[in-house]
Design a protein around this motif. Sequence first.
Motif, PDB file in Angstrom:
ATOM      1  N   ILE A   1       6.943   1.343   1.647  1.00 62.10           N
ATOM      2  CA  ILE A   1       5.871   2.164   0.340  1.00 62.10           C
ATOM      3  C   ILE A   1       4.739   2.151   1.220  1.00 62.10           C
ATOM      4  N   TRP A   2       3.724   3.167   1.050  1.00 63.90           N
ATOM      5  CA  TRP A   2       2.474   3.547   1.894  1.00 63.90           C
ATOM      6  C   TRP A   2       2.631   3.407   3.495  1.00 63.90           C
ATOM      7  N   ASN A   3       3.883   3.692   3.927  1.00 66.31           N
ATOM      8  CA  ASN A   3       4.267   3.915   5.092  1.00 66.31           C
ATOM      9  C   ASN A   3       5.266   4.668   5.591  1.00 66.31           C
ATOM     10  N   LEU A   4       5.509   4.959   6.708  1.00 64.50           N
ATOM     11  CA  LEU A   4       6.436   6.001   7.362  1.00 64.50           C
ATOM     12  C   LEU A   4       6.976   5.245   8.530  1.00 64.50           C
TER      13      LEU A   4
ATOM     14  N   ARG B   1      11.033  -3.836   6.932  1.00 63.49           N
ATOM     15  CA  ARG B   1       9.760  -3.388   6.929  1.00 63.49           C
ATOM     16  C   ARG B   1       8.940  -2.816   5.770  1.00 63.49           C
ATOM     17  N   GLN B   2       7.564  -2.853   5.538  1.00 63.94           N
ATOM     18  CA  GLN B   2       7.170  -2.233   4.320  1.00 63.94           C
ATOM     19  C   GLN B   2       7.438  -0.648   4.677  1.00 63.94           C
TER      20      GLN B   2
END
Lengths: 350, 350
Positions: free
Chosen positions: A203-206, A200-201
């Motif tokens: 960066i800019w995520n959690l 999954r992405q």
Amino acid sequence: MAVAAAAKKFRAPRIAIAGATGAVGHDLLRILTERGFPVGSLKLLASARSAGKTLDFRGETLTIEELTEDSFKDVDIALFSAGGAQSKRFAPAAVDAGALVIDNSSAFRMTDGVPLVVPEVNPDAAFEHKGIIANPNCSTILMNVAVWPIHTKVSPVSRCVVSTYQAASGAGAAAMAELEQQARDWVDGKEKVTQDIFGRQYIWNLFSHNAPVDLETGYNEEETKMVVETKKIFNDPDFRTAVTCVRVPVLRAHCEAVNLAFDEDVPDLEAKARAAFADAPGVRIVDDREANAFPEPLLASNQDDILVGRIRKDPSVRSGSALEFFLAGDQVRKGAATNAVQIAELFLER
Amino acid sequence: MAVAAAAKKFRAPRIAIAGATGAVGHDLLRILTERGFPVGSLKLLASARSAGKTLDFRGETLTIEELTEDSFKDVDIALFSAGGAQSKRFAPAAVDAGALVIDNSSAFRMTDGVPLVVPEVNPDAAFEHKGIIANPNCSTILMNVAVWPIHTKVSPVSRCVVSTYQAASGAGAAAMAELEQQARDWVDGKEKVTQDIFGRQYIWNLFSHNAPVDLETGYNEEETKMVVETKKIFNDPDFRTAVTCVRVPVLRAHCEAVNLAFDEDVPDLEAKARAAFADAPGVRIVDDREANAFPEPLLASNQDDILVGRIRKDPSVRSGSALEFFLAGDQVRKGAATNAVQIAELFLER
């Protein structure tokens, strides 16, 4: 043999590191140097893939050997950080060869007879080993170092509610590299960032911690580790923890928001908590309300201390009292490598 | 006038947006279009700096006017999202001119006589306005949408412990741009990343919410908003919340780890919670234990639903029971713009 091994202390132990090329292995070398650990000799072990490569230690170039059952002749202390499967396979051979194993994996943590040790909390437990001592989960160590002084010096904790903010490092060096690669991919305007490890992405995520989730209880393995390991380390089967583990796009330090409830209404709770933290080994208070300066992953990175701040009284309890605080700690160091070296230090002749 | 205004409903209200160039202003335009809101006319207002610029709305090019006290003639509903100072300065003029103000700032939220409305929770309160209706804090809205169905359909919540994972967007469009710039700076290998807004490295980091901290209690203003606004929205001065607000390097959706305690031991708590969430307006369950698929900021971004997952029983309580879950919601949309438009929709003649 077990009893003899337990009693044994070393002047300049011969060390082996199993998993020398990983993120924790890398830091074990640094920390042995930084702390002036009296290394008698050092053997670096890793998978066949890495055998033949070299690493520098105190100005000497050491060649990595393949980790096998025969690796532990003439080794006093074997620091394992090569994953649970490797620990299960090779730690018994190390014990048979007479080495004391300090294992960073989860393989033996909950095994009867294997001490689970945070030196600031239960150093004496280490000496009850039968050849293997387990290093707790990183999030457990950080929480335990901070909660123990409150639990023992302020008031017994009746319930602990924790939310974690965990770095990529907990998933290993390759996970850290993937997160960094995602930043480059994003800046390059790639439609889909590299996601071989986390799928999954990031960066800019959690996202909820990637450990498997128990289908019955809904707790993931990381959370369960924090619950059950804390009971064992505190030697208190009734110590109660509720926890949510989350991965955030940070490289190498974990944070935790901690809420501790007490049955009694503790007068001057905040002041007492500050005093307990100030006295606690391995804890550093970072708590400037005026400057809005509190623990952050980057402040904790490459440090051994657990940073605690946002120390305040919880206004929500109906009876008893509760304390809130926020901590940050280097997951690779105190969460793993430093704690393992500290355990080894317990076995040095002074 | 107040009572007449309260009763008034509109077929095709004439709308003004004060703060049209901000992150929320931008989304207000999008959401009015997406929801087919019957806009009679639209006036875009911003600071003198932005006056004269144009924005497109439903294929029409609109010129931004300077926000002044004379801006609100022939306006039925004024959507304010220009910050607290601008709301305090210009909302009274808008009310005097006969407009209904829906204010996204914190200026009037706790003012007596100003309803604080989450349409999924307390829509009826909106009709008790005296010219101004306040839109709650973004983190409050997300939490309230998810907690309300549990509190009312499962069991009364005796205590709520929350930890937030908040995006840059809550600090405005410039803050989002700075975080993005930090990624570019980091990839370029700059020694120090751009840090004009947050005064610290934000990428690969996180920090306690940047709102001012009360020197006495240690609570920051964002946390206090969540505590006091929830009491007002739930119309329950005894609703108890403990909260830790943290900014994480995410662009535009907030997450929250929520722990709800109940006095009673609720049988089948998890199943009842799932049923309540499934029935709740504005809530979508994302909770696949086998696939480890739960709410994430990127899944919630550009959505109006609050995503809830990690729904599970808390194993730590001694008496009563407790529920844990994790939510994600778009801070700019449901946390601000969408909620404001939903409030406006309450005043449409159907």
